[in-house]
Design an enzyme around this catalytic site. Structure first.
Site, mmCIF file in Angstrom:
data_model
loop_
_atom_site.group_PDB
_atom_site.id
_atom_site.type_symbol
_atom_site.label_atom_id
_atom_site.label_comp_id
_atom_site.label_asym_id
_atom_site.label_seq_id
_atom_site.Cartn_x
_atom_site.Cartn_y
_atom_site.Cartn_z
ATOM 1 N N ASP A 197 0.758 -1.100 -0.136
ATOM 2 C CA ASP A 197 -0.062 0.012 -0.019
ATOM 3 C C ASP A 197 0.908 1.316 0.021
ATOM 4 O OD1 ASP A 197 -2.379 1.073 -0.223
ATOM 5 O OD2 ASP A 197 -2.875 1.220 2.000
ATOM 6 N N ASP A 268 -8.605 -2.122 2.693
ATOM 7 C CA ASP A 268 -8.882 -1.390 3.834
ATOM 8 C C ASP A 268 -9.645 -1.890 4.966
ATOM 9 O OD1 ASP A 268 -6.451 -0.379 2.830
ATOM 10 O OD2 ASP A 268 -7.854 1.643 2.168
#
Length: 381
Positions: A197, A268
């Protein structure tokens, strides 16, 4: 004014994102635990009928991530991200259709408890045969029909609220059907995804002259109806007024002023959600083990009040604090932030600390659900 510091760090869209993401994680985790209970009951019934118990019997629909998969999943995600970045125009229709099919199945799973509640008084739970397609209950048929209807309306309108509904179904289904078997695998997976990420949000622009993560997440796809009308030459007014589709790989909520959308990727939600699901299963396992051992006390170096604090609540609070920190950082820097950079430390570090203080770290790190007892009640489901 961009230079003004007198703006709200959290607006209504972020509050909506907080609440929905936490509700999805909690609901998905409890759906997963409920599936475990149902599988245990089925195994007990089968063992009673057969006169023996097979400790390796599991539900084939549940996928358990091992260490190798945890290490290679960020690499696979990176390859998929690059394919979407460079070849999006070529694969967008296929990707949209596959996403719509998966979202249909996932949203039907999300609606299933409600449909079971609605159909229980008026219809038996007998399954209806559809030949080679299988056997389904009335509740399953109803939930699937409603899901197909919602996906069709989403394709025709492209409304963000319908896209959010489909994304919610994907989140719940992934949390319910994917398992993390141990804390070691959880740390490997979340640490690898944190690096993934951070790299694709912060450093991809230096290599590809564009923020790869943001571009892929926000790029709309051609509507399949529009593509089909052009391929079949159905005329300029047939299928040409449908909107382009923003794919349900994220949750979006408009601000109170309507000037912008708050966006949170389903990764997420799902990846920390898998950790929450793992600790909820461990809390339940430990509660059963303690009840069978007649309330044996915990380690002597930890207070009884600390022993009563569950890993699930500790990690859930950490997820909320991490999400709040990510949102504040995004508003301060006025740029997209890798949410896992904040979510992973705020969930893993409190969990590891509490497990060490309670004396469960060694057990949770490897094979936490393996029981030395011969009782089938504590075998991993």
């Amino acid at each position: 004014s961009p230079n003004s510091r007198a703006y709200s760090l959290v607006d209504s869209s972020q509050v909506s994102t907080f609440l929905i993401s936490i509700l999805l994680i909690v609901y998905g985790s409890f759906r997963s635990l409920n599936m475990d209970f149902e599988n245990q009951d089925k195994e007990k019934d089968n063992s009673s009928a057969a006169g023996s118990f097979n400790g390796n019997s599991t539900n084939n629909s549940i996928q358990t991530i091992d260490s190798t998969q945890a290490l290679f999943l960020p690499i696979g995600a990176s390859v998929s991200l690059l394919v979407m970045f460079f070849f999006f125009d070529s694969v967008q229709v296929v990707f949209t259709i596959c996403t719509a099919v998966l979202a249909t199945i996932a949203f039907a799973f999300l609606l299933l408890p409600m449909c079971q509640y609605l159909t229980r008084p008026c219809s038996p739970q007998n399954k209806i045969s559809f030949g080679c397609c299988g056997r389904f209950t009335a509740a399953e048929l109803l939930s699937f029909s409603l899901s197909v209807m919602l996906v069709l309306i989403w394709v025709l309108t492209g409304h963000w609220l319908l896209m959010d509904a489909l994304a919610m179904g994907l989140c719940v289904a992934m949390i319910a059907f994917v398992r993390l078997p141990s804390l070691k695998v959880s740390c490997l997976l979340l640490s690898g995804l944190l690096i993934y990420d951070v790299f694709w949000v912060f450093f991809s622009a230096y290599i590809f002259n564009s923020n790869v993560m943001v571009k892929v997440a926000t790029q709309p796809a051609d509507n399949p109806l529009d593509v089909l009308s052009r391929k079949l030459h159905l005329g300029p007014n047939v299928g040409r007024d449908v909107p382009r589709l923003s794919l349900p790989g994220k949750l979006v909520f408009p601000s109170s002023t309507g000037s912008h959308f708050s966006m949170l990727g389903i990764g997420d939600i799902v990846m920390p959600g898998l950790l929450l699901c793992f600790v909820l299963r461990y809390d339940n396992y430990k509660k059963q083990a303690n009840s069978d051992s007649c309330g044996a006390p915990g380690p002597g170096n930890i207070s009884g009040r600390m022993q009563k604090v569950s890993y699930f609540h500790c990690t859930l609070i950490g997820y909320f604090v991490g999400l709040l920190t990510a949102t504040v950082a995004s508003r301060i820097h006025r740029a997209a932030q890798p949410a896992l950079l904040y979510l992973v430390p705020f969930t893993l570090l409190p969990l590891l600390t509490m497990a060490y203080l309670k004396g469960d770290l060694r057990r949770m790190w490897s094979e936490p659900f393996h029981s030395k007892s011969s009782s089938s009640r504590f075998l991993e489901v």
